[in-house]
Motif scaffolding. Structure first.
Motif, PDB file in Angstrom:
ATOM      1  N   HIS A 159       1.509   5.042  -1.754  1.00 39.75           N
ATOM      2  CA  HIS A 159       0.836   6.449  -2.978  1.00 39.75           C
ATOM      3  C   HIS A 159       2.048   7.010  -3.752  1.00 39.75           C
ATOM      4  O   HIS A 159       3.038   7.337  -2.903  1.00 39.75           O
ATOM      5  CB  HIS A 159      -0.245   7.196  -1.866  1.00 39.75           C
ATOM      6  N   HIS A 183       2.264   8.150   2.022  1.00 38.73           N
ATOM      7  CA  HIS A 183       1.672   9.553   1.104  1.00 38.73           C
ATOM      8  C   HIS A 183       3.673  10.322   0.857  1.00 38.73           C
ATOM      9  O   HIS A 183       3.177  11.275   0.347  1.00 38.73           O
ATOM     10  CB  HIS A 183       1.147  10.289   1.465  1.00 38.73           C
ATOM     11  N   GLU A 193      -5.997   2.303  -4.500  1.00 36.47           N
ATOM     12  CA  GLU A 193      -6.747   2.037  -3.487  1.00 36.47           C
ATOM     13  C   GLU A 193      -8.537   2.302  -4.282  1.00 36.47           C
ATOM     14  O   GLU A 193      -8.076   3.468  -3.673  1.00 36.47           O
ATOM     15  CB  GLU A 193      -5.761   3.151  -2.214  1.00 36.47           C
ATOM     16  N   HIS A 195       0.734  -1.318  -0.392  1.00 34.74           N
ATOM     17  CA  HIS A 195      -0.606   0.417   0.357  1.00 34.74           C
ATOM     18  C   HIS A 195       1.240   0.881  -0.718  1.00 34.74           C
ATOM     19  O   HIS A 195       1.476   1.824   0.701  1.00 34.74           O
ATOM     20  CB  HIS A 195      -1.088   0.456   1.421  1.00 34.74           C
ATOM     21  N   ASP A 255       0.933   2.861   3.924  1.00 40.42           N
ATOM     22  CA  ASP A 255      -0.209   3.553   3.489  1.00 40.42           C
ATOM     23  C   ASP A 255       0.530   4.582   3.361  1.00 40.42           C
ATOM     24  O   ASP A 255       0.492   6.247   3.441  1.00 40.42           O
ATOM     25  CB  ASP A 255      -0.785   3.793   4.040  1.00 40.42           C
ATOM     26  N   HIS A 293      -5.247   6.215  -4.798  1.00 39.47           N
ATOM     27  CA  HIS A 293      -6.960   6.858  -4.465  1.00 39.47           C
ATOM     28  C   HIS A 293      -7.324   6.196  -5.680  1.00 39.47           C
ATOM     29  O   HIS A 293      -7.047   7.036  -6.986  1.00 39.47           O
ATOM     30  CB  HIS A 293      -6.876   7.725  -4.088  1.00 39.47           C
TER      31      HIS A 293
HETATM   32 ZN   LIG Z   1      -3.891   4.917   0.829  1.00 37.45          ZN
END
Ligand SMILES: [Zn+2]
Ligand SMILES: [Zn+2]
Length: 245
Positions: free
Chosen positions: A10, A194, A74, A8, A192, A41
């Protein structure tokens, strides 16, 4: 324990993340990862790309900086019947797709509605698992979500970012981990990230996995061949179609 896959991450394309896929891959290599899923996303998130972005991920080489790049998304759950913001025709071309509830895309409801949404999504053959299902903004009946993951052979994410970004997640994440272990449901660990420095950061989930003594075979991220085998399982599931739908 070593986690060699980040499922996961981004890129700046998500609209509120700030690194390129190449910068993320470089960070993944520095952390000793073998594989990294890019999971930007879906379109319902303000600032996120359209479905066309996900259609063209094939132009990215399969290996960047020596790290295997898994082309994913995602996907946003946009109603309580499990509607998604990326069409099936696009999802079937991806290597991997996780789905999640965000308050920017769907107004949080009660436990019954949230649980129903997650179960609908787990039934979708194009979705591999749920991202940050322990988010306390969307409380669910954890036992029913885990039972559905078991029934449909899907994955439950333990999200490292939740421990700092989604206040109150820790007890829910622990409960998901305990129930996944008891039910034999496979878990995935996502940073996750970023920003590139977050790629491969698993401090909180690693501690959780150790605390609950998660069996090795249930941790897909602990072995690159095990994760590759799962990606093959996804392909076969999609080729077969799913009688649950
Ligand atoms: Zn995410
Ligand atoms: Zn998310």
């Amino acid at each position: 324990m070593q986690l060699v896959v980040d499922t996961h991450t981004h890129t700046l394309v998500s609209g509120h993340a700030y690194s390129t896929v190449q910068e993320n891959a470089r960070a993944a290599k520095a952390k000793g990862l073998a594989m990294m899923a890019m999971t930007d996303h879906g379109p319902a998130m303000p600032g996120a790309p359209t479905w066309v972005y996900f259609e063209n991920l094939k132009v990215i080489p399969p290996l960047l900086e020596g790290v295997r790049i898994i082309k994913g998304a995602e996907v946003n759950i946009t109603d309580y019947q499990g509607r998604l913001d990326i069409p099936d025709t696009t999802l079937r071309k991806l290597d991997f797709a996780i789905a999640s509830l965000h308050d920017l895309c769907l107004i949080p409801a009660g436990i019954e509605e949230n649980t129903a949404a997650m179960i609908h999504v787990l039934r979708n053959p194009y979705i591999d698992g749920l991202a940050h299902p322990g988010n306390p903004q969307f409380p669910v009946a954890i036992d029913r979500v885990v039972a559905a993951a078991k029934q449909y052979h899907k994955l439950i994410e333990l999200n490292n970012h939740s421990f700092t970004a989604r206040a109150g997640s820790a007890p829910n994440c622990r409960e998901f981990a305990v129930q996944c272990k008891a039910a034999g449901v496979r878990v995935i660990c996502g940073s996750d990230a970023h920003f590139s420095t977050g790629v491969g950061e698993f401090d909180h989930v690693r501690r959780l996995l150790e605390t609950v003594a998660m069996p090795e075979e249930l941790m897909l991220n602990a072995s690159a061949p095990r994760f590759e085998a799962y990606l093959q399982e996804r392909k076969e599931r999609i080729a077969k179609g799913d009688p649950g739908r």
